[in-house]
Design a protein around this motif. Sequence first.
Motif, mmCIF file in Angstrom:
data_model
loop_
_atom_site.group_PDB
_atom_site.id
_atom_site.type_symbol
_atom_site.label_atom_id
_atom_site.label_comp_id
_atom_site.label_asym_id
_atom_site.label_seq_id
_atom_site.Cartn_x
_atom_site.Cartn_y
_atom_site.Cartn_z
ATOM 1 N N SER A 68 0.755 -1.575 0.157
ATOM 2 C CA SER A 68 -0.506 0.021 0.012
ATOM 3 C C SER A 68 0.710 1.430 -0.392
ATOM 4 O O SER A 68 0.208 2.113 -0.319
ATOM 5 N N ALA A 69 2.021 1.308 0.675
ATOM 6 C CA ALA A 69 2.632 2.001 0.412
ATOM 7 C C ALA A 69 3.989 2.327 -0.428
ATOM 8 O O ALA A 69 4.615 3.410 -0.742
ATOM 9 N N ALA A 70 4.015 2.133 -1.226
ATOM 10 C CA ALA A 70 4.721 1.821 -2.974
ATOM 11 C C ALA A 70 4.626 3.151 -3.517
ATOM 12 O O ALA A 70 3.146 3.624 -3.796
ATOM 13 N N THR A 71 5.136 4.320 -3.249
ATOM 14 C CA THR A 71 5.223 5.428 -4.598
ATOM 15 C C THR A 71 4.850 5.095 -5.248
ATOM 16 O O THR A 71 4.886 3.803 -6.384
ATOM 17 N N LEU A 72 4.221 5.866 -6.121
ATOM 18 C CA LEU A 72 3.131 5.879 -7.348
ATOM 19 C C LEU A 72 4.386 5.332 -8.698
ATOM 20 O O LEU A 72 4.165 4.852 -9.663
ATOM 21 N N THR A 73 5.745 6.526 -8.251
ATOM 22 C CA THR A 73 6.977 6.231 -9.586
ATOM 23 C C THR A 73 7.156 4.839 -9.432
ATOM 24 O O THR A 73 7.426 4.967 -10.278
ATOM 25 N N SER A 74 7.557 4.058 -8.405
ATOM 26 C CA SER A 74 8.314 3.212 -7.814
ATOM 27 C C SER A 74 6.956 2.086 -8.722
ATOM 28 O O SER A 74 7.828 0.940 -8.886
ATOM 29 N N LEU A 75 6.215 2.203 -8.437
ATOM 30 C CA LEU A 75 5.098 1.292 -9.582
ATOM 31 C C LEU A 75 5.168 1.751 -10.748
ATOM 32 O O LEU A 75 5.374 0.602 -11.691
ATOM 33 N N LEU A 76 5.152 2.877 -11.084
ATOM 34 C CA LEU A 76 5.507 2.984 -13.191
ATOM 35 C C LEU A 76 6.518 2.077 -13.489
ATOM 36 O O LEU A 76 7.437 2.119 -14.971
ATOM 37 N N GLN A 77 8.324 2.097 -12.800
ATOM 38 C CA GLN A 77 9.008 1.809 -12.731
ATOM 39 C C GLN A 77 9.299 0.609 -12.902
ATOM 40 O O GLN A 77 10.351 -0.138 -13.223
ATOM 41 N N ASN A 78 8.256 -0.260 -12.230
ATOM 42 C CA ASN A 78 8.404 -2.052 -11.965
ATOM 43 C C ASN A 78 7.536 -2.365 -12.851
ATOM 44 O O ASN A 78 7.182 -2.547 -13.552
ATOM 45 N N GLU A 79 9.122 -3.674 -13.595
ATOM 46 C CA GLU A 79 8.582 -4.512 -14.321
ATOM 47 C C GLU A 79 7.038 -4.854 -14.410
ATOM 48 O O GLU A 79 6.368 -5.565 -15.707
ATOM 49 N N ASN A 102 6.494 11.105 -6.887
ATOM 50 C CA ASN A 102 7.846 10.356 -6.218
ATOM 51 C C ASN A 102 6.976 10.497 -4.809
ATOM 52 O O ASN A 102 7.974 9.849 -4.024
ATOM 53 N N MET A 103 6.125 11.368 -4.451
ATOM 54 C CA MET A 103 6.355 10.757 -3.288
ATOM 55 C C MET A 103 4.464 9.879 -2.844
ATOM 56 O O MET A 103 4.392 8.895 -1.804
ATOM 57 N N GLY A 104 3.781 10.552 -3.556
ATOM 58 C CA GLY A 104 2.686 9.860 -2.862
ATOM 59 C C GLY A 104 1.915 8.624 -3.416
ATOM 60 O O GLY A 104 2.624 7.574 -4.410
ATOM 61 N N THR A 105 1.493 7.465 -2.746
ATOM 62 C CA THR A 105 1.008 5.621 -2.576
ATOM 63 C C THR A 105 0.138 5.501 -3.296
ATOM 64 O O THR A 105 -1.626 6.429 -3.687
ATOM 65 N N ILE A 106 0.111 4.441 -4.130
ATOM 66 C CA ILE A 106 -1.095 3.954 -4.262
ATOM 67 C C ILE A 106 -2.720 3.706 -2.996
ATOM 68 O O ILE A 106 -3.498 3.970 -3.253
ATOM 69 N N GLY A 107 -1.575 2.928 -2.155
ATOM 70 C CA GLY A 107 -2.579 3.315 -0.920
ATOM 71 C C GLY A 107 -3.272 4.490 -0.544
ATOM 72 O O GLY A 107 -4.750 4.706 -0.324
ATOM 73 N N GLY A 108 -2.915 5.574 0.014
ATOM 74 C CA GLY A 108 -3.438 6.619 -0.337
ATOM 75 C C GLY A 108 -4.185 7.496 -1.594
ATOM 76 O O GLY A 108 -5.271 7.980 -0.829
ATOM 77 N N ASN A 109 -4.245 7.032 -2.462
ATOM 78 C CA ASN A 109 -4.799 7.205 -3.351
ATOM 79 C C ASN A 109 -6.080 6.343 -3.044
ATOM 80 O O ASN A 109 -7.572 6.798 -3.047
ATOM 81 N N ILE A 160 -4.971 -1.132 9.027
ATOM 82 C CA ILE A 160 -4.339 0.499 7.883
ATOM 83 C C ILE A 160 -4.550 -0.453 6.079
ATOM 84 O O ILE A 160 -4.995 -2.058 6.640
ATOM 85 N N LEU A 161 -4.439 -0.548 5.185
ATOM 86 C CA LEU A 161 -4.951 -0.994 3.647
ATOM 87 C C LEU A 161 -3.441 -1.865 3.891
ATOM 88 O O LEU A 161 -2.353 -0.624 4.207
ATOM 89 N N TYR A 162 -3.304 -3.009 3.598
ATOM 90 C CA TYR A 162 -1.772 -3.373 3.673
ATOM 91 C C TYR A 162 -1.314 -4.192 2.588
ATOM 92 O O TYR A 162 -0.124 -3.580 2.228
ATOM 93 N N SER A 163 -2.451 -4.374 1.824
ATOM 94 C CA SER A 163 -1.759 -4.090 0.296
ATOM 95 C C SER A 163 -3.116 -4.027 -0.593
ATOM 96 O O SER A 163 -3.934 -4.786 -0.399
#
Lengths: 277, 155
Positions: A68-79, A102-109, A160-163
Amino acid sequence: MSIFLPQSLDDFWEISKKHPEAQIMAGGTDLLVRLRSEGKLLPTLTCLERIAELQSVEESGGTVQIGSAATLTSLLQNEIIQTQLPILHSSISELGSPLIRNMGTIGGNICTGSPAGDTLPALYVLGAELILRSATRERIVPISDFIKGPGQTELQDNEILYSIQIPLSKGVNLHHFEKVGQRKALAIAIVSFAAMLHIEDNIVQRARFAWGSVGPTIVQSREVEAVVEGKTLSLTTLKAAANLAMLAVTPINDLRATCDYRKHVAGNLLLRLATNL
Amino acid sequence: MLIQFNLNDEPVEVDVNSSMRAVDLLREHFLLTGPKEGCGSGECGACAVWIDGVTKLSCLLLAAQLHGRSVTTAEGLGKDTIHPIQHSFAKLGAVQCGYCTPGMVMSGAELLKRHKTPSRDLIRNEMSGHLCRCTGYHKIVDAVEDAAAHVQEEK
């Protein structure tokens, strides 16, 4: 107020036991803006940004698990996201700006629960399920049951939203995400639309649609989907679906657009699927 | 609370109020007025700094979040001299009032780390977190292109 930066989930649960009043912060790109606009002093905050367990992306057994706390940029870069969940990748790439991503997360959205949340239409058509955890138990809630209204979710105070768990759909050969806004970046969606279709032998086997910013939560409609299913995809069927979509959505007038405009756009976005014919 | 971090290549230690924003710590305590508050809500990019080499919005970071990180502002972008992108911005007229510039160069310098010959479309996309009210963006894109060419020449 205090601020905590736990390095592990165990530390997080200890802190939340001692500070039940603490609010959870992931990227802070929605939370801090909202808290400051309310004009009050900041509450105690517990940040998730240093908990590695909440940031991983894994695929196994036909399911992708996203922390859940993966940043949106990290997801864009993830294969895995790039190759297995292209519709999610498309949506994330239109969210906010590179700095916000770079800061926001999928869980936050997800937990902000805004009908304009850019990751949400894709997560709905993907049939995402949310893993919610408290200190003692875990439960799984489909995303469509999780968000109840604008800014309201199923999340309990001690959870918390875990995943986010996404089953990989086989046979999806047409997908589309589009966000309509007043700018190409840093824009709140006026209407957003996600579609996934499984077409075989030229017949649409299954269609999944979801619209954002046209109701109190993400809008889905089996009736609209049924209009295109069992037939060849054509501009004619899409126009019929678009007319029905205009009735299925319940937008409001606000400073960005009128109800009427949003209804028309929600229908028109279906016609984009004709560009692949 | 006491925090320690690396600021423009120097280790620092400071006692901060929990609710203090990173942008205020950098500007008021460290007197680094590069990062600026244009909106305070993450929508203009004027406050952008590098956190561990990634461009982030210091108006939406709390000072406490800087603990243990490596922080770079526009002042610390170059080593012994200014960074090629700062040189290109000045040379090509990409600076008018200068308010957006320190934020712009942080994103620009980061994209140059990842892209050797960025297209103008890519530059616009990667810099889309920054608003400029003066230049109309065209010369800013020129400057990033120019800097990319110089970074390549230096190699």
